[in-house]
Write an enzyme that holds these catalytic residues in place. Sequence first.
Site, PDB file in Angstrom:
ATOM      1  CB  VAL A 107      -0.940   0.007   1.232  1.00  0.00           C
ATOM      2  CG1 VAL A 107      -1.707   1.320   1.321  1.00  0.00           C
ATOM      3  CG2 VAL A 107      -1.895  -1.186   1.166  1.00  0.00           C
TER       4      VAL A 107
ATOM      5  CB  THR B 176       2.891   0.056   9.618  1.00  0.00           C
ATOM      6  OG1 THR B 176       2.129   0.500  10.768  1.00  0.00           O
ATOM      7  CG2 THR B 176       3.958   1.090   9.310  1.00  0.00           C
TER       8      THR B 176
ATOM      9  CG  ASP C 159      -8.998  -7.765   7.199  1.00  0.00           C
ATOM     10  OD1 ASP C 159      -8.252  -6.810   7.485  1.00  0.00           O
ATOM     11  OD2 ASP C 159      -9.818  -7.739   6.256  1.00  0.00           O
TER      12      ASP C 159
ATOM     13  CE  LYS D  71     -11.236  -4.806   5.969  1.00  0.00           C
ATOM     14  NZ  LYS D  71     -11.106  -5.757   4.869  1.00  0.00           N
TER      15      LYS D  71
HETATM   16  P1  NHO Z   1       3.118  -4.526   3.836  1.00  0.00           P
HETATM   17  O1  NHO Z   1       3.297  -4.694   2.366  1.00  0.00           O
HETATM   18  O2  NHO Z   1       3.498  -5.611   4.738  1.00  0.00           O
HETATM   19  O3  NHO Z   1       3.903  -3.208   4.254  1.00  0.00           O
HETATM   20  C1  NHO Z   1       4.018  -2.786   5.567  1.00  0.00           C
HETATM   21  C2  NHO Z   1       5.105  -1.723   5.655  1.00  0.00           C
HETATM   22  O4  NHO Z   1       5.116  -1.221   7.001  1.00  0.00           O
HETATM   23  C3  NHO Z   1       6.505  -2.234   5.384  1.00  0.00           C
HETATM   24  O5  NHO Z   1       7.226  -1.216   4.694  1.00  0.00           O
HETATM   25  C4  NHO Z   1       7.092  -2.423   6.793  1.00  0.00           C
HETATM   26  O6  NHO Z   1       8.510  -2.279   6.829  1.00  0.00           O
HETATM   27  C5  NHO Z   1       6.449  -1.272   7.514  1.00  0.00           C
HETATM   28  N1  NHO Z   1       6.340  -1.473   8.971  1.00  0.00           N
HETATM   29  C6  NHO Z   1       5.710  -2.459   9.637  1.00  0.00           C
HETATM   30  N2  NHO Z   1       5.833  -2.288  10.968  1.00  0.00           N
HETATM   31  C7  NHO Z   1       6.561  -1.159  11.146  1.00  0.00           C
HETATM   32  C8  NHO Z   1       7.028  -0.450  12.285  1.00  0.00           C
HETATM   33  N3  NHO Z   1       6.762  -0.868  13.517  1.00  0.00           N
HETATM   34  N4  NHO Z   1       7.758   0.670  12.093  1.00  0.00           N
HETATM   35  C9  NHO Z   1       8.047   1.107  10.837  1.00  0.00           C
HETATM   36  N5  NHO Z   1       7.618   0.482   9.728  1.00  0.00           N
HETATM   37  C10 NHO Z   1       6.891  -0.634   9.874  1.00  0.00           C
HETATM   38  O7  NHO Z   1       1.581  -4.167   4.186  1.00  0.00           O
HETATM   39  P2  NHO Z   1       0.482  -3.524   3.194  1.00  0.00           P
HETATM   40  O8  NHO Z   1      -0.222  -4.576   2.454  1.00  0.00           O
HETATM   41  O9  NHO Z   1       1.100  -2.403   2.449  1.00  0.00           O
HETATM   42  O10 NHO Z   1      -0.555  -2.945   4.258  1.00  0.00           O
HETATM   43  C11 NHO Z   1      -0.311  -1.741   4.905  1.00  0.00           C
HETATM   44  C12 NHO Z   1      -1.517  -1.353   5.743  1.00  0.00           C
HETATM   45  O11 NHO Z   1      -2.637  -1.161   4.897  1.00  0.00           O
HETATM   46  C13 NHO Z   1      -1.933  -2.432   6.765  1.00  0.00           C
HETATM   47  O12 NHO Z   1      -2.336  -1.798   7.958  1.00  0.00           O
HETATM   48  C14 NHO Z   1      -3.114  -3.077   6.110  1.00  0.00           C
HETATM   49  O13 NHO Z   1      -4.039  -3.613   7.049  1.00  0.00           O
HETATM   50  C15 NHO Z   1      -3.711  -1.871   5.430  1.00  0.00           C
HETATM   51  N6  NHO Z   1      -4.646  -2.189   4.407  1.00  0.00           N
HETATM   52  C16 NHO Z   1      -4.270  -2.930   3.325  1.00  0.00           C
HETATM   53  C17 NHO Z   1      -5.227  -3.304   2.401  1.00  0.00           C
HETATM   54  C18 NHO Z   1      -4.818  -4.081   1.184  1.00  0.00           C
HETATM   55  O14 NHO Z   1      -5.604  -4.277   0.250  1.00  0.00           O
HETATM   56  N7  NHO Z   1      -3.567  -4.538   1.097  1.00  0.00           N
HETATM   57  C19 NHO Z   1      -6.572  -2.894   2.663  1.00  0.00           C
HETATM   58  C20 NHO Z   1      -6.873  -2.073   3.736  1.00  0.00           C
HETATM   59  C21 NHO Z   1      -5.907  -1.732   4.596  1.00  0.00           C
HETATM   60  O15 NHO Z   1      -8.818  -2.637   1.986  1.00  0.00           O
HETATM   61  C22 NHO Z   1      -7.738  -3.499   2.036  1.00  0.00           C
HETATM   62  C23 NHO Z   1      -8.078  -4.662   2.934  1.00  0.00           C
HETATM   63  O16 NHO Z   1      -8.840  -4.542   3.849  1.00  0.00           O
HETATM   64  C24 NHO Z   1      -7.297  -5.859   2.683  1.00  0.00           C
HETATM   65  C25 NHO Z   1      -7.824  -7.056   3.469  1.00  0.00           C
HETATM   66  N8  NHO Z   1      -6.746  -7.999   3.615  1.00  0.00           N
HETATM   67  C26 NHO Z   1      -8.947  -7.686   2.686  1.00  0.00           C
HETATM   68  O17 NHO Z   1     -10.057  -7.132   2.641  1.00  0.00           O
HETATM   69  O18 NHO Z   1      -8.688  -8.780   2.077  1.00  0.00           O
END
Ligand code: NHO
Length: 364
Positions: free
Chosen positions: A16, A95, A223, A227
């Site tokens: 993201v 994150t 998850d 929500k």
């Molecule tokens: P990644 O690809 O694992 O990236 C996470 C990043 O955060 C990495 O760069 C990591 O180094 C950094 N990080 C983690 N912990 C850290 C810390 N303590 N300090 C500093 N940096 C840190 O994760 P994503 O996929 O990019 O996701 C990022 C956020 O977006 C998460 O909170 C996730 O829940 C949220 N999100 C993602 C999606 C999606 O489609 N990928 C959605 C919503 C929110 O609407 C989507 C959804 O609900 C997806 C869900 N799985 C579904 O409905 O199927």
Amino acid sequence: ASARQVNIAIIGAGGVGKCFLSQLESLAARRQSQKLVLTYIATSKKAVYSDSYSPIALDSVVSTLSSSSQAPLALPKLVDYLAASGTKTVLVDNTSSQDIADAYPSFLRRGISIVTPNKKAFSGSYKLWQDIFAAKEEGGALLYHEASCGAGLPVISTIKDLVETGDEVTKIEGVFSGTMSFLFNSFAPTSGSGGGKWSAEVAKAKELGYTEPDPRDDLNGLDVARKLTILARYAGLEVESPTSFPVQSLIPKELESVASGDEFLARLPEFDAQMEEVKAEAQKEGKVVRFVGSIDVASKQVKVGLEKFDLSHPIAALKGSDNIISFYTKRYGSNPLIIQGAGAGGDVTAMGVTSDLLKVLAQL
Ligand code: NHO
């Protein structure tokens, strides 16, 4: 000129986060009314920032970050660093970190606004929820988290608008997981044929960026439970946590305790037969199985799990990673307000974050 400047700090540059960075680059180039300056960016291992808050170039930020030798600031230090700039600042948390979510009150209290797709802050303990909104008031900061439910779909803004205009939400139901939607739409299509193996579809959902960083958080229902916790709270229920109501997990018992998400994915094929059974059972009744959630406000019931649907039902007919969310309210009567569309993926989720940032910028 400094009055027109807004500083941006970003934590997280994964699926993201990278999409958000490219949307931010084009937004910053188009934005006439404010100068957007990136002053901090970090992943869990690396960071880029300077004591003079010099702008980090957006067009090369990913490579600057990967070649950086700076370590991320500890959260209390980051709060101080951002607050000391004397310039309005927005923190973008891309994150899924609970530690960062727990620190939101300390950012907000210092007047640092937050936009985020991270669900942890709003679906953690009810106390954290209360602390966050109290700190926001105290610090006069802004806070938006549209992408914490339904990616870029206007779900959070809709429920807030309903409630704040005096409507009463009575029931919310639908498909809240892009991953689960994709899995069941492809594993058990309404056409009855062509579904792939369950484990193969799970691996594909991960590859497409639909899943949470650890796909088990999708398959165990957590998850969706997060929500629903968020939406139920906006609808007026004091839901204590995402584990305080019934949630059906699709994780085989034997794999509950495997150490990593990767090991989980490697062993999942052993359990494909179990899911085939679930699918066949629904087929016998001329139905398909789908993973859904619902909130009944009057009875305070929230639940998450598998249900069977007739092939003609809108939930059965969803495509791709689409979510469908129906809001039943006093004002809308028996015809709910329905929101439908892609519910997962980097670009659509980042869009939710970028549009939140625009809302903040309009008020700074
Ligand atoms: P990644 O690809 O694992 O990236 C996470 C990043 O955060 C990495 O760069 C990591 O180094 C950094 N990080 C983690 N912990 C850290 C810390 N303590 N300090 C500093 N940096 C840190 O994760 P994503 O996929 O990019 O996701 C990022 C956020 O977006 C998460 O909170 C996730 O829940 C949220 N999100 C993602 C999606 C999606 O489609 N990928 C959605 C919503 C929110 O609407 C989507 C959804 O609900 C997806 C869900 N799985 C579904 O409905 O199927």
